[in-house]
Design a protein around this motif. Structure first.
Motif, PDB file in Angstrom:
ATOM      1  N   PHE A  85      -0.955   9.482  -4.103  1.00 54.16           N
ATOM      2  CA  PHE A  85      -2.262   8.925  -3.780  1.00 54.16           C
ATOM      3  C   PHE A  85      -2.198   7.415  -3.949  1.00 54.16           C
ATOM      4  N   HIS A  86      -2.616   6.690  -2.913  1.00 46.11           N
ATOM      5  CA  HIS A  86      -2.463   5.235  -2.875  1.00 46.11           C
ATOM      6  C   HIS A  86      -3.823   4.551  -2.941  1.00 46.11           C
ATOM      7  N   ILE A  87      -3.973   3.642  -3.882  1.00 46.88           N
ATOM      8  CA  ILE A  87      -5.197   2.872  -4.052  1.00 46.88           C
ATOM      9  C   ILE A  87      -4.886   1.441  -3.613  1.00 46.88           C
ATOM     10  N   TYR A  88      -5.587   0.923  -2.613  1.00 50.66           N
ATOM     11  CA  TYR A  88      -5.193  -0.356  -2.022  1.00 50.66           C
ATOM     12  C   TYR A  88      -6.394  -1.083  -1.421  1.00 50.66           C
ATOM     13  N   ASN A  89      -6.223  -2.378  -1.191  1.00 58.34           N
ATOM     14  CA  ASN A  89      -7.265  -3.139  -0.501  1.00 58.34           C
ATOM     15  C   ASN A  89      -6.683  -4.156   0.473  1.00 58.34           C
ATOM     16  N   GLY A  90      -5.369  -4.070   0.716  1.00 59.89           N
ATOM     17  CA  GLY A  90      -4.732  -5.048   1.586  1.00 59.89           C
ATOM     18  C   GLY A  90      -3.587  -4.465   2.390  1.00 59.89           C
ATOM     19  N   ALA A  91      -2.916  -5.344   3.127  1.00 57.98           N
ATOM     20  CA  ALA A  91      -1.915  -4.918   4.099  1.00 57.98           C
ATOM     21  C   ALA A  91      -0.701  -4.247   3.472  1.00 57.98           C
ATOM     22  N   PHE A  92      -0.224  -4.760   2.337  1.00 53.87           N
ATOM     23  CA  PHE A  92       1.007  -4.200   1.776  1.00 53.87           C
ATOM     24  C   PHE A  92       0.766  -2.866   1.091  1.00 53.87           C
ATOM     25  N   GLY A  93      -0.366  -2.724   0.428  1.00 56.95           N
ATOM     26  CA  GLY A  93      -0.705  -1.426  -0.148  1.00 56.95           C
ATOM     27  C   GLY A  93      -0.869  -0.365   0.923  1.00 56.95           C
ATOM     28  N   GLU A  94      -1.468  -0.758   2.055  1.00 58.71           N
ATOM     29  CA  GLU A  94      -1.645   0.183   3.166  1.00 58.71           C
ATOM     30  C   GLU A  94      -0.310   0.518   3.818  1.00 58.71           C
ATOM     31  N   LYS A  95       0.566  -0.465   3.944  1.00 57.13           N
ATOM     32  CA  LYS A  95       1.895  -0.209   4.512  1.00 57.13           C
ATOM     33  C   LYS A  95       2.666   0.792   3.665  1.00 57.13           C
ATOM     34  N   TRP A  96       2.543   0.668   2.358  1.00 57.33           N
ATOM     35  CA  TRP A  96       3.222   1.591   1.456  1.00 57.33           C
ATOM     36  C   TRP A  96       2.740   3.019   1.707  1.00 57.33           C
TER      37      TRP A  96
END
Length: 357
Positions: A85-96
């Protein structure tokens, strides 16, 4: 005129690297294979230096990889059956997140707002999540997660492994290693080295979980990496020069507490000076802004003008990234940057800021 790189990675390299590269060449180590006693001694000393200078727990394992992106793959292949489960707010977190989905598909994520603190209570983390993935410093928009936020997630999800991308902060900001099980970062940012190597720091729990899952079909699986590192070796021929340079830089720099205090203080000063010069930080809240990467918001025309004028003046500024590509420029605040260089950049931006108003 020499250009000073304030690009947020690859960024400015420590000037001492030039001397260290010559030392590496003269030592003969670059002609040794990675099973040799000479390499083993270098690897062991470098790992011990990392633990000493960055205050990494003695029972954590450290691995050399080629890049932070490779670390995404190491985790995907080593925890193949684990739901992430990925918690993100930007491009690199989303890419992961998207990369994990390509490998296996057993992943989901939740985006949080860049201008608001991550609300732990608002998170809906699936019960089956065995791997929770965070981006400590989101380089694309200059936000960061505080240690206490990571700690809360760790406390509420004790059975899951916490994996953290710390690419733009490791080596610059003091991290609470016990709050995460897997940390990784490339060396071309806060370590002040040329691109081409990354570090992955793993807790005993992370290794134990990999052993339980027994996914060992790839040369860079965590099981194989752990097996080799017990003898201070790598699974493949590594970037010996980068390890040598990291070793020498670690002997040169102060401990992480000193470095972290410096960068945080300097970041606060930079944000303040830029605001007085008429520039606006992309991230409004001081609590949410990253200390190592500053994202400055402007019109597309102003961004282009500032970057072009900066280059003429001897400063390389970072482009915007992802959603903010056209409306921001980014400034690195890394340990290799001197106070004198930062003051010179700020003086330039103050002068140019008047022209943009």
């Amino acid at each position: 005129m020499q250009t000073i790189s304030f690009y947020p990675g690859p960024s400015k390299v420590y000037p001492q690297v030039k001397t260290f590269m010559a030392e590496a060449m003269d030592s003969g180590l670059l002609s040794r294979n990675h099973r040799s006693p000479e390499f083993v001694a270098l690897s062991q000393e470098t790992v011990l230096l990392l633990k000493q200078k960055l205050n990494i727990p003695k029972n954590y394992s450290i691995f050399f990889t080629s890049s932070a992106t490779e670390c995404w793959e190491v985790l995907a292949e080593s925890y193949l059956d684990a739901y992430s489960f990925h918690i993100y707010n930007g491009a690199f977190g989303e890419k992961w997140l998207n990369y994990r989905k390509k490998i296996r598909g057993n992943a989901s994520g939740q985006r949080f707002h860049t201008q608001r603190q991550l609300g732990i209570k608002s998170l809906t983390i699936p019960e089956q999540s065995e791997l929770i993935c965070l981006t400590q410093c989101e380089t694309s928009n200059s936000t960061q997660l505080k240690n206490k936020q990571i700690r809360k997630i760790k406390k509420q999800h004790t059975q899951a492994l916490i994996a953290i991308d710390a690419t733009s902060s490791m080596g610059g900001i003091e991290l609470e290693w016990s709050y995460g099980d897997i940390w990784f970062a490339s060396v071309q940012k806060c370590f002040g080295l040329p691109a081409g190597m990354a570090l992955m720091v793993c807790s005993p729990r992370a290794i134990e979980k990999a052993q339980e899952m027994q996914h060992n079909l790839h040369y860079n699986s965590l099981l194989f990496m752990s097996e080799k590192m017990r003898e201070w070796q790598t699974t493949y021929t590594p970037n010996v020069l980068s390890i040598f340079l990291l070793n020498r830089i670690l002997k040169h720099v102060p401990d992480i507490q000193t470095t972290s205090t410096l960068l945080k203080s300097r970041a606060s000063y930079m944000y303040q000076e830029l605001q007085q010069a008429g520039f606006q930080a992309l991230i409004h809240s001081k609590r949410l802004r990253a200390d190592t990467v500053l994202a400055i918001k402007a019109s597309p025309q102003q961004v282009t003008y500032i970057k072009n004028q900066a280059l003429k003046a001897g400063f390389l500024l970072g482009n915007g990234y992802g959603t903010w590509k056209e409306i921001t420029f980014r400034i690195a605040n890394f340990p290799a940057h001197t106070d004198e260089e930062v003051h010179a950049l700020l003086k330039f931006l103050k002068e140019e800021g008047k022209k943009c108003q």
